[in-house]
Design an enzyme around this catalytic site. Structure first.
Site, PDB file in Angstrom:
ATOM      1  N   SER A 113       8.251   4.333   0.827  1.00 25.33           N
ATOM      2  CA  SER A 113       7.295   3.546   0.066  1.00 25.33           C
ATOM      3  C   SER A 113       7.489   3.760  -1.431  1.00 25.33           C
ATOM      4  O   SER A 113       7.490   2.815  -2.226  1.00 25.33           O
ATOM      5  CB  SER A 113       5.880   3.944   0.465  1.00 25.33           C
ATOM      6  OG  SER A 113       4.945   3.138  -0.201  1.00 25.33           O
TER       7      SER A 113
ATOM      8  N   SER B 206       0.874  -1.171   0.000  1.00 24.61           N
ATOM      9  CA  SER B 206       0.000   0.000   0.000  1.00 24.61           C
ATOM     10  C   SER B 206       0.907   1.215   0.000  1.00 24.61           C
ATOM     11  O   SER B 206       1.739   1.378   0.899  1.00 24.61           O
ATOM     12  CB  SER B 206      -0.890  -0.012   1.243  1.00 24.61           C
ATOM     13  OG  SER B 206      -1.956   0.903   1.088  1.00 24.61           O
ATOM     14  N   GLU B 207       0.759   2.079  -1.004  1.00 28.01           N
ATOM     15  CA  GLU B 207       1.773   3.124  -1.195  1.00 28.01           C
ATOM     16  C   GLU B 207       1.779   4.172  -0.086  1.00 28.01           C
ATOM     17  O   GLU B 207       2.698   4.979  -0.008  1.00 28.01           O
ATOM     18  CB  GLU B 207       1.628   3.790  -2.573  1.00 28.01           C
ATOM     19  CG  GLU B 207       0.355   4.560  -2.803  1.00 28.01           C
ATOM     20  CD  GLU B 207      -0.667   3.763  -3.598  1.00 28.01           C
ATOM     21  OE1 GLU B 207      -0.695   2.519  -3.462  1.00 28.01           O
ATOM     22  OE2 GLU B 207      -1.445   4.384  -4.352  1.00 28.01           O
ATOM     23  N   ASN B 208       0.757   4.166   0.773  1.00 27.88           N
ATOM     24  CA  ASN B 208       0.803   5.069   1.919  1.00 27.88           C
ATOM     25  C   ASN B 208       1.661   4.507   3.053  1.00 27.88           C
ATOM     26  O   ASN B 208       1.729   5.115   4.120  1.00 27.88           O
ATOM     27  CB  ASN B 208      -0.603   5.410   2.405  1.00 27.88           C
ATOM     28  CG  ASN B 208      -1.443   4.194   2.731  1.00 27.88           C
ATOM     29  OD1 ASN B 208      -1.383   3.193   2.015  1.00 27.88           O
ATOM     30  ND2 ASN B 208      -2.215   4.252   3.781  1.00 27.88           N
TER      31      ASN B 208
END
Lengths: 218, 231, 231, 218
Positions: free
Chosen positions: A88, A46-48
């Site tokens: 990330s 999850s890029e967060n």
């Protein structure tokens, strides 16, 4: 018969291999997680800032500090790791994520993708999509083949681009296409959908070679 | 060296008209609620806010937007805020959209003394307009430049009196990187402990980056998409 | 996905002549002792080693130097090794010296998909030779490029079966950043635990970067400068 | 009388302010830590990945995983933080360290410093010195004023440079000098050392204005 969103997700799940690190975009791609076979070990990014997305939480386990990139509450799996946004995207930009699955408004035969902006509609922003498409080793697009009868599988994108020359494969409601140097190669058709219908729905150059099998949804 | 300030008003002291602020958070997750609320009660105007998102209409940076305290946003995704769109269309608000990873890296570069760097994101798109393009290893890249701020405002889970910070889960997001890029960095934390109580191997933000720290109060931690398991 | 390999020989399988290796550690602190020792028992030659230091004559990378397995070093400080100097002066060994922070950042860039970036370090010195110079904000900078390796070999304190790693104290040094920049990253750890046992908020190297992991044995942890408090 | 190494360190310690983050180089700079008054709260950065260097350990507390940039065994203070080399130099390059104190072979009147390489002698490498001198907000050099009668406070450095136009202040065994746009400004002289002796020992342009006080060592 054209696939519904869940069936598109189901077909895309077959593209995932054991051990893959995968980033799933918002919308249909998020549904892909529901169809990954239990014997295929996949870690979702999850890029967060999370490697190891788990299922949605139970009502009691909801934690406001634990969300995915679509801002949905989630859980994390055993062996997960959290990190900040710069790390990330270092991971994403560095090509460490094996597979990115995302939605699109349009894809061109060169593999260009338009997915973030429609002139005249509310400005939302590209979020992490430009980073993802410019860097992932493998990019699969989940989308509708047409919109109100208009093909979205095009010679050239008409909308503002998210990235160029990056999409590898497209799974639509009626077909699976591979982006090649010579155009879209038709790999599979949705059950009951004819090759002719796909040809008619595709504006970009479509390569049809031999018998085109029906998708298997399992 | 006393970094602990009494309250949020002491923390935001010195923030003035037309300054550039970095504000941590992703959506409403991990935002410095106390500092934003306190800023919304001031007359400070003309702010440039660097923040991945712009809050919602009545929470997060939406509070400052509603008061017309922000004149420019540098963000990657602003789709949740109706007032934002109205101000943008009316020309009251300027917006610069960055790919999310480029935004994060520009902030890191600001903190790390790297004035410019090359990334592939945005090549061939409108993001590339006006930027230097260069090929490396057969792939096209854009030159992006560092971002810094007069004040960076971050929210952490735990902090100590030396300014060391630990974030929880995905509430880290832009907080850790922004903490490095403020001339003055303000940290609001849920738990403030004496120096020595946090594991030194597990510090996300070393205290050198934090000039002011305080224990925040009444965290609402609003959820945008409460999604639960369907049995 | 099984990243756990049986032993060090399975871990280094595939390392071949003329490859580029990154080897973690600062001085003799935090070096992957097991992997270096195992490499020294192979016939592999012509290696380019990216490592901050070159070990001492009979330990660390010194073992590979003694066997003439290394043809090039990319380092920042190599002053502890007499055999190193001999090979350098005789022309057997090539050396590229980088400012330490530039070396670390080039490795980070390699892992982070940033092909080039600007830093002030080395401007006006022999390090600048042949490099693009550019002024930003009135200060001169050099363009530096990313470093990657065929294999990165790192040493961690704790690791789990997913490849997540935690380093101890200053034994982290170049290990964390190098883990991001190997096509294949090998991690040797003092303690190997099942996935789920490490605190997910406290992972230095997320498992995505690690392809092979094993529990190392018989760590000597040699000290270069044993300095104790004088009462 | 010329200062010894410990006295140079003692004088430099007076340059450190409460709350400073300081990087101490190898040699004389390391000794500075011994002279920081207990009411001055200073955090020492070690570029191999530590903020918060403590005193040397007792024999029982030696830990091979805990060393400084000079590879000496150390301890850490309460409220310390460890990090990797890329983050350590991000901190240094980003200008977050208030003060860097390091040794030098030569300093020029423009503030250039040569400290890492002597042609004909064994190659050691620059380590972190080039990063430190190009980025720190304030750079103080600890050095001998002369070597075998030859001045090391020069118009131009003769040895390979570590950095240009960066040194702010120099504390030698006989003087405290400030690097200004017009040359070295003499601030203080060692107890019992005459201004004339300093003039004779300085090749670079020396500015002597008014009465030059003796250093106070306390």
């Amino acid at each position: 018969m054209a696939l519904d969103k869940n069936q598109i997700a189901q077909r895309i799940a077959q593209e995932i291999n054991d051990g893959n690190y995968v980033n799933l975009g918002i919308g249909i791609p998020t549904l892909v997680a529901n169809y990954i076979p239990s014997n295929v070990n996949v870690i979702l990014q999850s890029e967060n800032g999370l490697l190891g997305i788990g299922p949605f939480p139970t009502d009691e386990n909801v934690d406001a500090d634990l969300i995915n990139a679509g801002k949905q509450t989630i859980t994390y799996v055993k062996g997960a790791a959290f990190f900040d946004s710069s790390r990330s995207f270092a991971m994403i930009r560095g090509g460490h994520v094996d597979l990115t699955i995302l939605g699109a408004f349009e894809v061109s035969e060169k593999g260009d993708i338009a997915s973030w902006k429609v002139p005249g509609k509310m400005v939302k922003g590209m979020g992490g999509a430009m980073d993802l498409v410019s860097s992932a080793k493998n990019i699969i697009v989940a989308m509708q083949h047409t919109n109100k009868g208009q093909s979205k599988i095009l010679k050239e994108c008409t909308l503002p681009l998210t990235g160029v020359n990056c999409v590898k494969k497209i799974v639509t409601d009626i077909a699976v296409l591979e982006v090649t140097a010579n155009g879209f190669k038709l790999l599979e058709r949705a059950p009951g959908v004819s090759v002719e219908e796909i040809i008619n729905s595709t504006e970009g150059k479509l390569i049809v070679e031999g018998e085109i099998p029906e998708m298997k949804l399992y | 060296m006393n970094k602990v300030v009494k309250n949020v008003y002491e923390a935001i002291d010195g923030i003035a008209n037309n300054m550039t602020l970095m504000v941590g958070g992703f959506g409403l997750c991990g935002i410095p609620e106390n500092s934003i609320l306190a800023l919304s009660k001031t007359e400070i105007k003309g702010l440039t806010c660097i923040s991945n998102n712009a809050g919602v209409d009545d929470f997060g940076l939406g509070l400052l937007l509603k008061n017309k305290q922000i004149s420019k946003m540098i963000s990657s995704y602003v789709g949740e805020n109706v007032e934002f769109e109205r101000q943008l269309l009316s020309g009251e608000l300027e917006v610069e959209l960055n790919p999310q990873g480029t935004l994060a890296e520009r902030i890191r570069a600001g903190g790390a003394g790297i004035p410019a760097f090359f990334v592939p994101a945005g090549y061939g798109t409108e993001v590339a307009e006006g930027k230097e393009v260069r090929e490396f290893d057969g792939k096209m890249h854009l030159m992006e430049t560092a971002l810094k701020a007069d004040f960076a405002i971050v929210k952490a889970w735990k902090g100590d009196t030396n300014g060391n910070l630990i974030y929880k889960y995905t509430a880290n997001n832009f907080n850790e990187v922004m903490a490095t890029a403020g001339k003055i960095t303000i940290a609001e934390v849920e738990e403030l402990v004496p120096a020595g109580e946090l594991d030194p191997n597990c510090i996300h933000t070393p205290g050198i980056y934090v000039q002011r720290i305080f224990k925040g109060e009444n965290y609402e931690k609003r959820i945008e998409q409460r999604t639960i398991k369907t049995q």
